[in-house]
Each structure stands twice: as C-alpha cells, then as structure tokens.
Design a protein around this motif. Sequence first.
Motif, PDB file in Angstrom:
ATOM      1  N   THR A 136       0.852  -1.195   0.000  1.00 14.97           N
ATOM      2  CA  THR A 136       0.000   0.000   0.000  1.00 14.97           C
ATOM      3  C   THR A 136       0.888   1.246   0.000  1.00 14.97           C
ATOM      4  N   MET A 137       0.238   2.384   0.067  1.00 14.88           N
ATOM      5  CA  MET A 137       0.915   3.684   0.186  1.00 14.88           C
ATOM      6  C   MET A 137       1.867   3.726   1.375  1.00 14.88           C
ATOM      7  N   VAL A 138       1.568   2.929   2.395  1.00  9.94           N
ATOM      8  CA  VAL A 138       2.421   2.883   3.596  1.00  9.94           C
ATOM      9  C   VAL A 138       3.837   2.442   3.236  1.00  9.94           C
ATOM     10  N   ASP A 139       3.963   1.572   2.238  1.00 13.72           N
ATOM     11  CA  ASP A 139       5.291   1.050   1.858  1.00 13.72           C
ATOM     12  C   ASP A 139       6.191   2.109   1.238  1.00 13.72           C
ATOM     13  N   ALA A 140       5.614   3.191   0.746  1.00 17.26           N
ATOM     14  CA  ALA A 140       6.426   4.306   0.245  1.00 17.26           C
ATOM     15  C   ALA A 140       6.541   5.408   1.296  1.00 17.26           C
ATOM     16  N   LEU A 141       5.447   5.649   2.000  1.00 16.43           N
ATOM     17  CA  LEU A 141       5.410   6.800   2.907  1.00 16.43           C
ATOM     18  C   LEU A 141       6.191   6.559   4.208  1.00 16.43           C
ATOM     19  N   ALA A 142       6.095   5.367   4.757  1.00 11.76           N
ATOM     20  CA  ALA A 142       6.792   5.097   6.026  1.00 11.76           C
ATOM     21  C   ALA A 142       8.313   5.212   5.866  1.00 11.76           C
ATOM     22  N   PRO A 143       8.920   4.649   4.804  1.00 14.22           N
ATOM     23  CA  PRO A 143      10.366   4.848   4.612  1.00 14.22           C
ATOM     24  C   PRO A 143      10.734   6.313   4.390  1.00 14.22           C
ATOM     25  N   ALA A 144       9.854   7.061   3.720  1.00 16.95           N
ATOM     26  CA  ALA A 144      10.117   8.487   3.500  1.00 16.95           C
ATOM     27  C   ALA A 144      10.131   9.224   4.837  1.00 16.95           C
ATOM     28  N   ALA A 145       9.171   8.904   5.689  1.00 13.49           N
ATOM     29  CA  ALA A 145       9.097   9.546   7.009  1.00 13.49           C
ATOM     30  C   ALA A 145      10.325   9.191   7.838  1.00 13.49           C
ATOM     31  N   ARG A 166      12.481  11.382  -0.669  1.00  7.89           N
ATOM     32  CA  ARG A 166      11.876  11.021  -1.965  1.00  7.89           C
ATOM     33  C   ARG A 166      12.507   9.738  -2.514  1.00  7.89           C
ATOM     34  N   MET A 167      13.837   9.598  -2.350  1.00  9.89           N
ATOM     35  CA  MET A 167      14.487   8.368  -2.829  1.00  9.89           C
ATOM     36  C   MET A 167      14.013   7.159  -2.027  1.00  9.89           C
ATOM     37  N   ALA A 168      13.830   7.344  -0.723  1.00 13.40           N
ATOM     38  CA  ALA A 168      13.318   6.250   0.121  1.00 13.40           C
ATOM     39  C   ALA A 168      11.898   5.875  -0.308  1.00 13.40           C
ATOM     40  N   ALA A 169      11.099   6.885  -0.629  1.00 11.41           N
ATOM     41  CA  ALA A 169       9.726   6.625  -1.091  1.00 11.41           C
ATOM     42  C   ALA A 169       9.741   5.860  -2.410  1.00 11.41           C
ATOM     43  N   GLU A 170      10.647   6.251  -3.308  1.00 13.70           N
ATOM     44  CA  GLU A 170      10.717   5.564  -4.611  1.00 13.70           C
ATOM     45  C   GLU A 170      11.197   4.122  -4.453  1.00 13.70           C
ATOM     46  N   ASP A 171      12.162   3.906  -3.556  1.00  7.29           N
ATOM     47  CA  ASP A 171      12.610   2.528  -3.281  1.00  7.29           C
ATOM     48  C   ASP A 171      11.436   1.708  -2.740  1.00  7.29           C
ATOM     49  N   GLY A 172      10.692   2.295  -1.804  1.00  5.50           N
ATOM     50  CA  GLY A 172       9.539   1.615  -1.209  1.00  5.50           C
ATOM     51  C   GLY A 172       8.473   1.324  -2.251  1.00  5.50           C
ATOM     52  N   MET A 173       8.259   2.290  -3.113  1.00  2.00           N
ATOM     53  CA  MET A 173       7.288   2.142  -4.209  1.00  2.00           C
ATOM     54  C   MET A 173       7.671   0.951  -5.103  1.00  2.00           C
ATOM     55  N   ARG A 174       8.953   0.894  -5.483  1.00  2.16           N
ATOM     56  CA  ARG A 174       9.400  -0.200  -6.367  1.00  2.16           C
ATOM     57  C   ARG A 174       9.343  -1.549  -5.651  1.00  2.16           C
ATOM     58  N   ALA A 175       9.555  -1.525  -4.336  1.00  2.00           N
ATOM     59  CA  ALA A 175       9.516  -2.778  -3.568  1.00  2.00           C
ATOM     60  C   ALA A 175       8.102  -3.371  -3.551  1.00  2.00           C
ATOM     61  N   THR A 176       7.067  -2.543  -3.779  1.00  2.00           N
ATOM     62  CA  THR A 176       5.695  -3.098  -3.781  1.00  2.00           C
ATOM     63  C   THR A 176       5.463  -4.037  -4.954  1.00  2.00           C
ATOM     64  N   ILE A 177       6.298  -3.950  -5.994  1.00  2.16           N
ATOM     65  CA  ILE A 177       6.106  -4.814  -7.176  1.00  2.16           C
ATOM     66  C   ILE A 177       6.138  -6.294  -6.759  1.00  2.16           C
ATOM     67  N   ALA A 178       7.048  -6.624  -5.872  1.00  4.40           N
ATOM     68  CA  ALA A 178       7.228  -8.037  -5.483  1.00  4.40           C
ATOM     69  C   ALA A 178       6.235  -8.504  -4.416  1.00  4.40           C
ATOM     70  N   MET A 179       5.443  -7.594  -3.883  1.00  3.62           N
ATOM     71  CA  MET A 179       4.562  -7.955  -2.751  1.00  3.62           C
ATOM     72  C   MET A 179       3.186  -8.422  -3.212  1.00  3.62           C
ATOM     73  N   PRO A 180       2.620  -9.429  -2.536  1.00  2.96           N
ATOM     74  CA  PRO A 180       1.196  -9.718  -2.723  1.00  2.96           C
ATOM     75  C   PRO A 180       0.399  -8.729  -1.868  1.00  2.96           C
ATOM     76  N   ALA A 181      -0.687  -8.178  -2.429  1.00  2.00           N
ATOM     77  CA  ALA A 181      -1.461  -7.170  -1.700  1.00  2.00           C
ATOM     78  C   ALA A 181      -2.274  -7.814  -0.582  1.00  2.00           C
ATOM     79  N   ARG A 182      -2.234  -7.167   0.587  1.00  2.00           N
ATOM     80  CA  ARG A 182      -3.027  -7.666   1.716  1.00  2.00           C
ATOM     81  C   ARG A 182      -4.072  -6.664   2.196  1.00  2.00           C
ATOM     82  N   LYS A 183      -4.125  -5.486   1.561  1.00  2.00           N
ATOM     83  CA  LYS A 183      -5.127  -4.474   1.926  1.00  2.00           C
ATOM     84  C   LYS A 183      -5.711  -3.869   0.661  1.00  2.00           C
ATOM     85  N   GLY A 184      -6.910  -3.351   0.775  1.00  2.00           N
ATOM     86  CA  GLY A 184      -7.532  -2.669  -0.354  1.00  2.00           C
ATOM     87  C   GLY A 184      -7.980  -3.630  -1.445  1.00  2.00           C
TER      88      GLY A 184
END
Length: 218
Positions: A136-145, A166-184
């Motif tokens: 989810t969005m948390v995977d980009a936002l939490a590393p950015a924070a 921003r780089m941490a958010a982008e890394d987190g964003m790209r990491a979601t590709i490999a994840m199975p979604a568990r929310k939404g």
Amino acid sequence: MSGGSGPAAGTELLVRWMRNCAATFAAQREYLTDLDAAIGDADHADNMTRGFTAVAERLDGLESDAVPGRVLVLAGSTLISTVGGASGPLWGSALRRAGKTLGEERTITTTGMAAALAAAVTAIVELGEAQPGDKTMVDALAPAAAALQAAGEAGVPLGEALAAARMAAEDGMRATIAMPARKGRASYLGERSVGHQDPGATSAAFIIAALEQAVADG
Ligand code: ADP
Ligand code: MG
C-alpha cells in the motif's frame, strides 16, 4: 517573522506543495490509471486528480494570516469530502494529522516536517490498518518519514533531507512490485497482484517529490 504582512514563508511552501500535487496528478493520470487498472478498478488517478484539484481551488481562498499547518488541515478536509475511493479518507486523515502536528509553527524545518510526516503515517495506519509489506501507500510513505526523521536528527537541511525522503519513497514504491497485496481492492487478487507496482505507493512517492520540488522552488 513576516510581522503579519502576508502569509508566512512556511505557509507559501505548503501551498506550493499542494499545487504541485494537483499538477503532478493531472500530468501522471494515464500512468496511474494503468497501475490501478492492473490490480484495482482504474480510478486512482481520477481520485487523486479530483481531490488535489479541489484542494488547489480551496487554497485560493486561504486566509492571509494562515499558519502552514492550516494549509494541510484544509487540504485534508477537502480530500475527505471530495474523494470517494480508499485514498481520499486515507490521505485526507494523513494531511489533517500532519497539519495538526505542525500546530502554530510558522516555519517548516526538517525535524518539524519529519514529525508531521510520521504523524501522517500513523493516521493512515490507524484508519487503514495496513502494515509495512502489505503493498500500500504505507510502503512508500513510512520509509520516507523514517528518512526525513534520520536527516532531521543529523541536522540535514530541508531540501537535502527531502531528496533522501523522496528516494526512500521511490525505493519503497518499487519494492511493492514483489509484494502480494493484503489491503484494499488489490488484496482480492492475492498472489496475482505480484509483479505490479501499487498505485497508492506510487502516488505517495509523487507527493513527497512534490514537496521536494516546492522547497527547491522556494
Ligand atoms: P480504491 O481502492 O477505493 O479504488 P484508490 O484506487 O484511489 O481507491 O486507491 C488505491 C490505493 O489505496 C492502493 O493502491 C493502496 O496503496 C491504498 N490503500 C488501499 N487500502 C489501503 C489501506 N487499508 N491502507 C493503506 N492504503 C490503502
Ligand atoms: Mg481504485
């Protein structure tokens, strides 16, 4: 510092941030629609564009003596009232909480913004109950924070700190590709969501980039 004549610099910065978000979502509409079409219902770009366009319009009428936090509280309330999808209430609560955390502060510092962003993540998790790794969005936002907080503790100036966030958010964003979604909605696809980048995490990276840009343009 401005002695009451015109908005504080921090207020202008956050207004620029919100306007950059509106411009980014309009520009990235096709890309974000395609991401949500793959694992959701293809409305994410419309939701974000509608929401931040309404935010930009609402900020046209901002009081001239508004503190920066007020910008985010207004923006959050506007997102909640204009966006129907999951992202509206989640981002709306996040920005409201960030604004309240800034309080009456008139300048935006790295540590102040780090605390605001951490509070935004907390609000999203309280409302949506997503954990890191749920795609989810948390995977980009939490590393950015976290990156912003670390930069704040190291005394890094805001522009440089936001580049790291921003780089941490982008890394987190790209990491979601490999994840199975568990929310939404994407969670209905389970393992079939693997291989696709999460639209909400992508938006989160755009939102951090929009803040970095707002500081650079200041
Ligand atoms: P909807 O899913 O209602 O169509 P959007 O398409 O606007 O809403 O937003 C989808 C995004 O919202 C997802 O990509 C994901 O990042 C985020 N999201 C969905 N559910 C949650 C949740 N419970 N917690 C955090 N983020 C979520
Ligand atoms: Mg959707």
